[in-house]
Design a protein around this motif. Sequence first.
Motif, PDB file in Angstrom:
ATOM      1  N   GLU A   1      66.988  37.271  53.477  1.00 26.73           N
ATOM      2  CA  GLU A   1      67.977  36.496  53.921  1.00 26.73           C
ATOM      3  C   GLU A   1      68.299  35.675  52.379  1.00 26.73           C
ATOM      4  O   GLU A   1      69.236  34.806  52.638  1.00 26.73           O
TER       5      GLU A   1
ATOM      6  N   ALA B   1      71.477  42.219  57.198  1.00 28.58           N
ATOM      7  CA  ALA B   1      70.302  42.736  57.821  1.00 28.58           C
ATOM      8  C   ALA B   1      69.034  41.919  57.581  1.00 28.58           C
ATOM      9  O   ALA B   1      68.943  41.784  56.198  1.00 28.58           O
TER      10      ALA B   1
ATOM     11  N   SER C   1      65.534  38.778  61.916  1.00 27.57           N
ATOM     12  CA  SER C   1      66.384  38.309  63.046  1.00 27.57           C
ATOM     13  C   SER C   1      67.809  39.342  63.542  1.00 27.57           C
ATOM     14  O   SER C   1      68.288  39.019  64.512  1.00 27.57           O
ATOM     15  N   ARG C   2      67.909  40.171  62.692  1.00 25.24           N
ATOM     16  CA  ARG C   2      69.201  41.094  62.665  1.00 25.24           C
ATOM     17  C   ARG C   2      68.879  42.071  62.201  1.00 25.24           C
ATOM     18  O   ARG C   2      69.431  42.563  61.011  1.00 25.24           O
TER      19      ARG C   2
ATOM     20  N   SER D   1      74.450  42.470  60.511  1.00 19.82           N
ATOM     21  CA  SER D   1      75.436  41.345  61.154  1.00 19.82           C
ATOM     22  C   SER D   1      75.703  41.809  62.314  1.00 19.82           C
ATOM     23  O   SER D   1      76.272  43.032  62.717  1.00 19.82           O
TER      24      SER D   1
ATOM     25  N   SER E   1      73.798  42.250  65.026  1.00 15.07           N
ATOM     26  CA  SER E   1      72.452  42.834  65.798  1.00 15.07           C
ATOM     27  C   SER E   1      71.798  41.574  65.998  1.00 15.07           C
ATOM     28  O   SER E   1      71.892  40.349  65.485  1.00 15.07           O
ATOM     29  N   SER E   2      70.869  41.628  66.952  1.00 16.77           N
ATOM     30  CA  SER E   2      69.793  40.601  67.218  1.00 16.77           C
ATOM     31  C   SER E   2      68.538  41.010  67.698  1.00 16.77           C
ATOM     32  O   SER E   2      68.632  42.328  67.997  1.00 16.77           O
TER      33      SER E   2
END
Length: 320
Positions: A67, A112, A115-116, A120, A122-123
């Motif tokens: 992140e 990515a 949490s994804r 981007s 996805s979750s």
Amino acid sequence: MSQEVLIGHDVVGLPGGEFTMGSNEHYPEEAPAHRVRVSAFGIDRDPVTNRRFALFVAATGYRTVAERPLDPADFPGAPAENLVAGSMVFTPTAGPVDLRHLSRWWTWRPGACWSRPEGSGSSIDGRGEHPVVQVAYEDAVAYAAWAGARLPTEAEWELAARGGLDGAAFTWGERARPEGRVMANTWDGPDFPWRSTGESGWDRTSPVGSFPANGFGLHDMAGNVWEWTGDWWSARHSDDAVKPCCVPGDPRGGEVAGSFDAAQPQFRVPRKVIKGGSHLCADTYCLRYRPAARRPQPVDTGMSHVGFRCAWDPAVEEGA
């Protein structure tokens, strides 16, 4: 450690003992098979899940390596627009490819992260009990420290994975699929990385505990996700002890200086040992969902098939 975290960890206390670590039958980095002794310790029954990792992030505000924006100093000459946060995501190919080139099925995806997992858009909605992925070594260590734990050594992890079956090829015995039974979340069929038969029921990760536990009651010690250990990578194990009295106790793998990838001298990133294989392990390509199997992983790199579980000192009683 908060009560909420403690409840999230089902810890199995193991008495330790002596066992044969490694294998002379499969990949060269697993050799030589050698006897080691491990002291008593505790280990999580399951890999750390998305739900547990979310508790950690909510409590601490922690940002994973994936992140954080990339440092231009680490990538001289790279366009600024390329220095975005992200991680590596498995991307099935359109058909058969040369299996010598991993870049055919791994893609850098901006956005990515844990949490994804696929980038981007996805979750992890609906995947709270799946193992957390896209965690670099630093992230796994930070979570373990917050929980009052640590990462297992390679020897601890392998003893735990064997489930009391000293020297067996798999965590459950000698056959990959005893009586045709699917025992772990691995790649189904011979057509990696483009077509899976879907026999295991999962295309990527599966909820922890979806497959049979080993003899110690531990889940997902084979397949699902690779797991970080605390040991530096070495290309081979130490030789077996000359005498039974000299069996090493609580071995700690290689040295940081020897963990770098000599084939890529431009990337000076040390590597740790990961264990257990993943949902991408195909019998025809990567028969590494075995206790002896081991791979090097750069400490700064999370991927969509790498997670972890915690170890505990002193040993914690089961059900803590």
